[in-house]
Design a protein around this motif. Structure first.
Motif, mmCIF file in Angstrom:
data_model
loop_
_atom_site.group_PDB
_atom_site.id
_atom_site.type_symbol
_atom_site.label_atom_id
_atom_site.label_comp_id
_atom_site.label_asym_id
_atom_site.label_seq_id
_atom_site.Cartn_x
_atom_site.Cartn_y
_atom_site.Cartn_z
ATOM 1 N N ILE A 8 -13.348 -39.411 16.727
ATOM 2 C CA ILE A 8 -13.958 -40.842 17.158
ATOM 3 C C ILE A 8 -15.177 -40.743 18.178
ATOM 4 O O ILE A 8 -15.974 -39.852 18.535
ATOM 5 C CB ILE A 8 -13.462 -41.533 18.314
ATOM 6 C CG1 ILE A 8 -11.704 -41.479 17.458
ATOM 7 C CG2 ILE A 8 -13.423 -43.164 17.993
ATOM 8 C CD1 ILE A 8 -10.732 -42.124 19.137
ATOM 9 N N VAL A 126 -11.336 -49.809 17.253
ATOM 10 C CA VAL A 126 -10.849 -49.118 17.315
ATOM 11 C C VAL A 126 -9.882 -48.722 18.652
ATOM 12 O O VAL A 126 -10.270 -48.978 19.532
ATOM 13 C CB VAL A 126 -11.881 -47.447 17.600
ATOM 14 C CG1 VAL A 126 -10.856 -46.265 17.852
ATOM 15 C CG2 VAL A 126 -12.913 -47.915 15.836
ATOM 16 N N ILE A 128 -6.591 -46.460 20.390
ATOM 17 C CA ILE A 128 -5.912 -45.289 20.182
ATOM 18 C C ILE A 128 -4.862 -45.006 20.355
ATOM 19 O O ILE A 128 -3.713 -45.770 21.789
ATOM 20 C CB ILE A 128 -6.297 -43.869 21.364
ATOM 21 C CG1 ILE A 128 -7.558 -43.631 21.131
ATOM 22 C CG2 ILE A 128 -5.782 -42.494 21.690
ATOM 23 C CD1 ILE A 128 -8.856 -42.951 21.939
ATOM 24 N N VAL A 138 -4.288 -43.166 15.211
ATOM 25 C CA VAL A 138 -6.284 -44.239 15.509
ATOM 26 C C VAL A 138 -5.554 -45.631 14.234
ATOM 27 O O VAL A 138 -5.687 -45.126 13.229
ATOM 28 C CB VAL A 138 -7.372 -43.370 15.598
ATOM 29 C CG1 VAL A 138 -8.020 -44.456 15.784
ATOM 30 C CG2 VAL A 138 -7.073 -42.470 16.311
ATOM 31 N N ILE A 154 -6.512 -36.348 18.643
ATOM 32 C CA ILE A 154 -7.468 -36.882 18.702
ATOM 33 C C ILE A 154 -8.700 -36.592 19.443
ATOM 34 O O ILE A 154 -8.600 -36.054 20.781
ATOM 35 C CB ILE A 154 -7.368 -38.697 19.321
ATOM 36 C CG1 ILE A 154 -6.304 -38.949 18.295
ATOM 37 C CG2 ILE A 154 -8.740 -39.775 18.934
ATOM 38 C CD1 ILE A 154 -4.904 -40.117 18.527
ATOM 39 N N SER A 164 -12.363 -44.116 24.265
ATOM 40 C CA SER A 164 -11.658 -42.532 24.136
ATOM 41 C C SER A 164 -11.682 -42.447 25.580
ATOM 42 O O SER A 164 -10.331 -42.123 26.164
ATOM 43 C CB SER A 164 -12.333 -41.294 23.862
ATOM 44 O OG SER A 164 -12.439 -41.300 22.424
#
Length: 389
Positions: A8, A126, A128, A138, A154, A164
């Motif tokens: 990412i 996005v 996770i 994802v 990831i 993140s």
């Protein structure tokens, strides 16, 4: 879609990790929330440590850097009208390379495209999922269409404001921060640099830095108030102030010209611990920020990439997860040393609003000690060219 590593963030750290993995035959997909042109338009630092130089070579993307980059074997430090040089090559056997972060990113994009590597631009929403499980994935959207990537691991290379770090629960994360009471006003100008090496200046009017991108592109900074905006400063006012902050001999040689970019950057130090949660691993600004004094931002991100890349190699090539389990501990040990150096150098070179005359005399004593003591210069040189991984 399925891949081995979902990355990412399509900036230099995410792209470098992707390219290093590609060289070893490990698949990845890179997700970037902006366009390629937007990423390449970002103006960032351009002093590369020895460790990052080696990673670029290992990734097979060093040809243009080796040709166009400018090795710097030392740097100049001034206070008032005094100036001295710290010789990196003498003290460490290594130099740094002046090569803009934009150019690093450009080379990495070219390599990714040549390898037909997957990059998704303009990604939104996005999320996770299941990072603590053996099957993370994802989800995201592009132009409103939903997508999903199933993966083994990831890598969160999406910067301070990315998703993140915030995916990690609040009760897991510990955050440490120092906000500095000033900013840097910087301009980019199509003028030759005032010196062939960088000049860091401590003056009664505040810090200044004379740096460069190439022989006809210079980057200059002056310490400014956080309440300032770029529009408050005309080019003429900037050049006049810069000349007041560097030694007269250098000011007389300074070639000025219209700015082609002008911005103000606040300064802060930030670290989050740990840098991993399950199968999610943080790299670069997603996990830590340093003040730009000493040029550690991109270089510290590169050290994260080094540890994560080698840990993933060991997993896929040898079936060993020791590196993955120790990633956060290894990365943070080096991050905190870079934070210390950036804090020390910032404290040495800037004028603080609450600084007393005693504080100033301590700064001068520290600068004179650095000027006269080989061991102090060696310590600075070792940190500046980059501590070993």
């Amino acid at each position: 879609m399925k891949t081995q590593v979902a990355i990412i963030g399509g900036g230099p750290s995410g792209l470098l990790l992707a390219q290093l993995l590609h060289v070893r035959g490990i698949e990845s997909v890179v997700l970037e929330r902006k366009t390629k042109d937007y990423v390449l338009a970002r103006i960032r630092a351009g002093v590369l440590e020895r460790g990052l130089l080696d990673l670029m070579r290992e990734a097979g993307v060093a040809d243009r850097m080796e040709t166009e980059g400018i090795p710097h074997g030392g740097t100049l430090i001034s206070y008032g009208e005094e100036m001295f040089r710290v010789d990196f090559t003498k003290h460490t056997g290594h130099a740094v390379m002046v090569y803009g972060q934009t150019e690093v990113t450009r080379d990495l994009y070219a390599a990714r495209e040549a390898a037909d590597g997957k990059i998704e631009f303009n990604v939104e929403d996005v999320v996770i999922h299941d990072a603590k499980s053996d099957a993370p994935y994802v989800t995201y959207s592009v132009d409103g269409d939903p997508h999903r990537i199933d993966c083994d691991f990831i890598a969160g290379c999406d910067g301070f404001h990315g998703v993140s770090r915030n995916t990690m629960p609040d009760n897991v994360r510990r955050e440490y921060e120092k906000v500095y009471p000033f900013g840097w006003l910087g301009i980019l100008s199509e003028t030759p640099p005032v010196n062939h090496e960088l000049i860091y200046a401590n003056s009664a009017r505040g810090f200044a830095l004379c740096s460069m991108r190439n022989e006809n592109l210079s980057r200059y900074y002056i310490q400014c108030s956080l309440s300032d905006s770029p529009g408050d400063w005309t080019d003429a006012a900037f050049w006049a102030e810069l000349k007041r902050r560097i030694p007269a001999e250098q000011a007389e040689k300074l070639i000025t010209g219209p700015s082609i970019e002008k911005s103000i950057a606040p300064l802060r130090s930030f670290v989050t611990e740990p840098m991993q949660w399950g199968r999610l691993f943080l790299c670069g600004d997603a996990a830590h920020i340093v003040p730009p004094t000493g040029a550690k931002g991109l270089n510290t991100a590169a050290s994260d990439v080094h540890y994560l890349y080698n840990a993933l190699r060991a997993h896929y090539e040898k079936g060993s997860d020791t590196g993955l389990e120790c990633y956060s501990t290894q990365a943070l040990a080096r991050v905190w040393k870079a934070e210390r150096f950036s804090w020390w150098f910032s404290s040495l070179m800037h004028r603080y609003p609450d600084q007393t005359t005693f504080d100033h005399r301590i700064q001068v004593a520290e600068l004179e000690f650095l000027r006269s003591n080989d061991s102090a210069q060696q310590a600075m040189a070792e940190n500046y060219v980059g501590l070993p991984y």
